[in-house]
Design an enzyme around this catalytic site. Structure first.
Site, PDB file in Angstrom:
ATOM      1  N   THR A   1      -1.780  -3.941  -7.157  1.00  0.00           N
ATOM      2  CA  THR A   1      -0.983  -4.170  -7.216  1.00  0.00           C
ATOM      3  C   THR A   1      -0.544  -5.033  -6.088  1.00  0.00           C
ATOM      4  O   THR A   1       1.133  -5.361  -6.137  1.00  0.00           O
ATOM      5  CB  THR A   1      -0.924  -2.606  -7.216  1.00  0.00           C
TER       6      THR A   1
ATOM      7  N   ILE B   1      10.336   3.600  -3.131  1.00  0.00           N
ATOM      8  CA  ILE B   1      10.410   2.477  -3.939  1.00  0.00           C
ATOM      9  C   ILE B   1      11.416   2.157  -4.542  1.00  0.00           C
ATOM     10  O   ILE B   1      12.395   1.375  -4.671  1.00  0.00           O
ATOM     11  CB  ILE B   1       8.988   2.430  -4.588  1.00  0.00           C
TER      12      ILE B   1
ATOM     13  N   ALA C   1      11.070   5.336 -10.419  1.00  0.00           N
ATOM     14  CA  ALA C   1       9.838   5.314  -9.521  1.00  0.00           C
ATOM     15  C   ALA C   1       9.733   6.681  -8.805  1.00  0.00           C
ATOM     16  O   ALA C   1      10.737   6.620  -7.501  1.00  0.00           O
ATOM     17  CB  ALA C   1      11.301   4.572  -7.992  1.00  0.00           C
TER      18      ALA C   1
ATOM     19  N   GLY D   1       7.197   8.312  -7.968  1.00  0.00           N
ATOM     20  CA  GLY D   1       5.602   8.139  -6.773  1.00  0.00           C
ATOM     21  C   GLY D   1       4.672   7.506  -8.293  1.00  0.00           C
ATOM     22  O   GLY D   1       5.143   6.813  -9.103  1.00  0.00           O
TER      23      GLY D   1
ATOM     24  N   HIS E   1      12.637  -9.974  27.968  1.00  0.00           N
ATOM     25  CA  HIS E   1      14.602  -9.944  27.647  1.00  0.00           C
ATOM     26  C   HIS E   1      14.911 -11.434  27.073  1.00  0.00           C
ATOM     27  O   HIS E   1      14.009 -12.490  28.322  1.00  0.00           O
ATOM     28  CB  HIS E   1      15.297  -9.835  29.162  1.00  0.00           C
TER      29      HIS E   1
END
Length: 474
Positions: free
Chosen positions: A46, A190, A275, A277, A450
Site C-alpha cells: 500500500t 490522511i 478517511a 482510519g 547558516h
C-alpha cells in the site's frame, strides 16, 4: 496439502511485500537464508503503490502549484494552469520506478518472488492461491514465517467504497480529474493531507469530524497551525458530526451527519472521501490453523523480537499494531530477519518518529512533556519559533515551532515536537539525539549551517538551557 498442489520449501516465508515485508525478505537474503516472498497485489504494498508515495507526490505537486500562484508577497505574479491528468501520470511514474526497484532489489538478494494470496494450512506451511482462472495453488513449507499483510481503510456503515461516489484514500489518489467539491469524513492525518491537496488544486473541500478538532491524538498547539492554514485555503470544518448516510443528488451526492444531540446536517458535494482510519489485514490468513489469535482489534500480538505466540512465526508492520508507520514496519522487518538468522536483534520504539505531511508539516519523536512527567522525569522544555528563523522567513513559510523535551538533571533529550516547514526532515536529528543518548549541551554545541531550518533545533536546545540568541529565553 491439497491434491494437485505443487509443494516447495523455504527457510523464510514472507507474506506481503510492503515496506515491512520486502525489507524483511531482503535482509534475510543478505544473511544467507533461503527466502520466498508472497504478494497478492503489487510489490511495495500500500505504501509505495497507493499510500505514502503517491500521496506525497500529489502533496508536492499541489504545493508547488499553490505556492507559485500565491507568491505576490515575493513580487511574483502568475497564474499557472494545472493539467491534472499529467500530474497523475507523473505520480504514477514515480510509483512505477520505486516498485520496479523493489522487485529488482529482492531478486538481486536471492529472494524468490511468488504472486498469490497465502493462507496458513498449519504452523509449518501455507497454501498460496494464485489469481486468475485456472491458476491453481501451491503449498509452501517453511522453517520461519513473517506476516506483513498491512492494513486496509476502515469502511463505516452505509459508506461502503464504490470508487465513484464514496472513495477510499487509494481511490481518491487515482481520480482522473479534480472534483469540483468533496466532503471528507475524518480529520485525521490522511483526511487532512488530502484535504490540502484538493483545496490547493481548486476543490471546494468540506471536512466533517466526530471529535472536536483536527488531527486527534496530536497536541493542540501542533494541530492549531494546520487548522489555521486549512482555514486560509477555504476548507470548511464541521466538528462533532458523525456521518450517517448519503444519497445521490443532482450531479453529486448529499452526505447526512448527526451530532450528539441528534441534530441532522446535510453537506452536498460531487464526491465523498472516507478517511476514518485503517484496520489490520489478518482475516485472510487462516491464522487459527497456525495456532495464532488476534486481539479484539484484529492485530497480531508480538514481543520485542516481532515473534508471535508461535516463536517461528513473526508479524510486522500494520498487522502487528499501532503505530501504523511504514518505517516502523521496515525496522520490524529487519529485526525479524536478524532474529531468524540468530542475530542479537530487538525492537526499541523510544526513538520512533512520526510525521504528518500537512501544511505545515508535523514531526514528533519520543516523549511529550506530559509523558515525561508521567514516567518520573523532571522535564525541561525548549522552544524556538520559525518566525525567528532567517531561513524559514526566506522560504515564505515561517509558521510553527520546534520544541524539545529533556530531563533537566541529566540534560538527556527525551522527545521533540515540530510543526512547520520540513518538519518531517528536521525530526530525524532529534530522533538520532534520543537514540544516541545526546544531551541538550550536545545539540547546542553542534554548529549548524547558516542559514538553514535546522538551526532552529540548535536554538531550541539553547533555549532549554537558557541561552538562546535569537529568541527570548524561558
Amino acid at each position: 496439502m491439497v491434491v494437485g498442489d505443487i509443494s516447495t520449501g523455504t527457510d523464510v516465508l514472507v507474506i506481503g511485500a510492503g515496506p515491512g515485508g520486502y525489507v524483511a525478505a531482503i535482509r534475510a537474503g543478505q544473511l544467507g537464508l533461503d527466502v520466498t516472498l508472497v504478494e497478492k497485489d503489487a510489490y511495495g504494498g500500500t505504501c509505495l503503490n497507493y499510500g505514502c508515495i503517491p500521496s506525497k507526490a500529489m502533496i508536492t505537486a499541489s504545493d508547488l502549484a499553490y505556492d507559485a500562484n500565491n507568491a505576490e508577497d515575493m513580487g511574483i505574479y502568475t497564474k499557472l494552469d494545472v493539467n491534472y491528468g499529467e500530474m497523475v501520470e507523473w505520480k504514477d511514474g514515480v510509483v512505477s520506478q520505486l516498485t520496479g526497484g523493489v522487485e529488482k532489489l529482492c531478486k538481486a538478494n536471492g529472494v524468490s518472488l511468488m504472486e498469490g494470496r497465502a493462507e496458513f494450512a498449519d504452523d509449518k506451511s501455507v497454501r498460496v492461491v494464485h489469481g486468475g482462472e485456472g491458476q491453481g495453488s501451491e503449498t509452501v513449507e517453511f522453517e520461519n514465517a513473517i506476516v506483513s499483510t498491512g492494513s486496509r481503510p476502515i469502511e463505516i456503515p452505509g459508506f461502503e467504497f464504490d470508487g465513484e461516489h464514496i472513495l477510499s484514500s487509494r481511490q481518491a489518489l487515482a481520480l482522473d480529474e479534480v472534483p469540483e467539491s468533496i466532503v471528507i469524513v475524518g480529520a485525521g492525518y490522511i483526511g487532512m493531507e488530502l484535504a490540502g491537496v484538493f483545496a490547493k488544486l481548486g476543490s471546494d473541500v468540506t471536512v466533517v469530524e466526530m471529535l472536536d478538532s483536527v488531527l486527534p491524538g496530536y497536541e493542540d498547539d501542533l494541530a492549531r497551525p494546520v487548522k489555521k492554514k486549512a482555514d486560509e485555503l477555504g476548507i470548511g470544518f464541521h466538528f462533532g458530526q458523525a456521518a450517517k448516510e448519503w444519497e445521490e443528488s443532482g450531479r453529486g451526492i448529499t452526505v447526512v451527519t448527526e451530532d450528539e444531540d441528534g441534530e441532522v446536517s446535510e453537506f452536498g458535494a460531487e464526491k465523498a472521501l472516507v478517511a476514518v482510519g485503517r484496520q489490520p489485514v489478518a482475516d485472510t490468513l487462516e491464522l487459527e490453523n497456525a495456532g495464532i489469535e488476534t486481539d479484539e482489534k484484529g492485530f497480531i500480538q508480538t514481543d520485542d523480537r516481532a515473534r508471535t505466540e508461535q516463536e517461528h512465526i513473526f508479524a510486522i508492520g500494520d498487522v502487528a499494531g499501532e503505530p501504523m508507520l511504514a518505517h516502523k514496519a521496515s525496522k520490524e522487518g529487519q529485526v525479524a530477519a536478524e532474529v531468524i538468522a540468530g542475530e542479537p536483534s530487538a525492537l526499541d520504539y523510544q526513538a520512533m518518529p512520526a510525521a504528518v505531511f500537512t501544511d505545515p508539516e508535523i514531526g514528533t519523536v519520543g516523549m511529550t512533556q506530559e509523558e515525561a512527567e508521567a514516567q518520573g522525569f523532571e522535564p525541561v522544555v525548549g522552544k524556538f519559533p520559525f518566525q525567528a528563523s532567517g531561513r524559514a522567513l526566506t522560504t515564505g513559510h515561517a509558521e510553527g515551532f520546534v520544541r524539545i523535551v529533556a530531563d533537566e538533571p541529566s540534560g538527556f533529550v527525551l522527545g521533540a515536537q515540530i510543526v512547520g516547514p520540513e518538519a518531517s526532515e528536521l525530526i530525524a536529528e532529534l530522533g538520532l539525539a534520543i537514540e544516541m543518548g545526546a544531551t541538550l549541551e550536545d545539540l547546542a554545541a553542534t554548529v549548524h549551517t547558516h542559514p538553514t531550518l535546522s538551526e532552529a533545533v540548535m536554538e531550541c536546545a539553547e533555549n532549554a538551557l537558557g541561552h538562546a540568541i535569537h529568541t527570548l529565553n524561558r
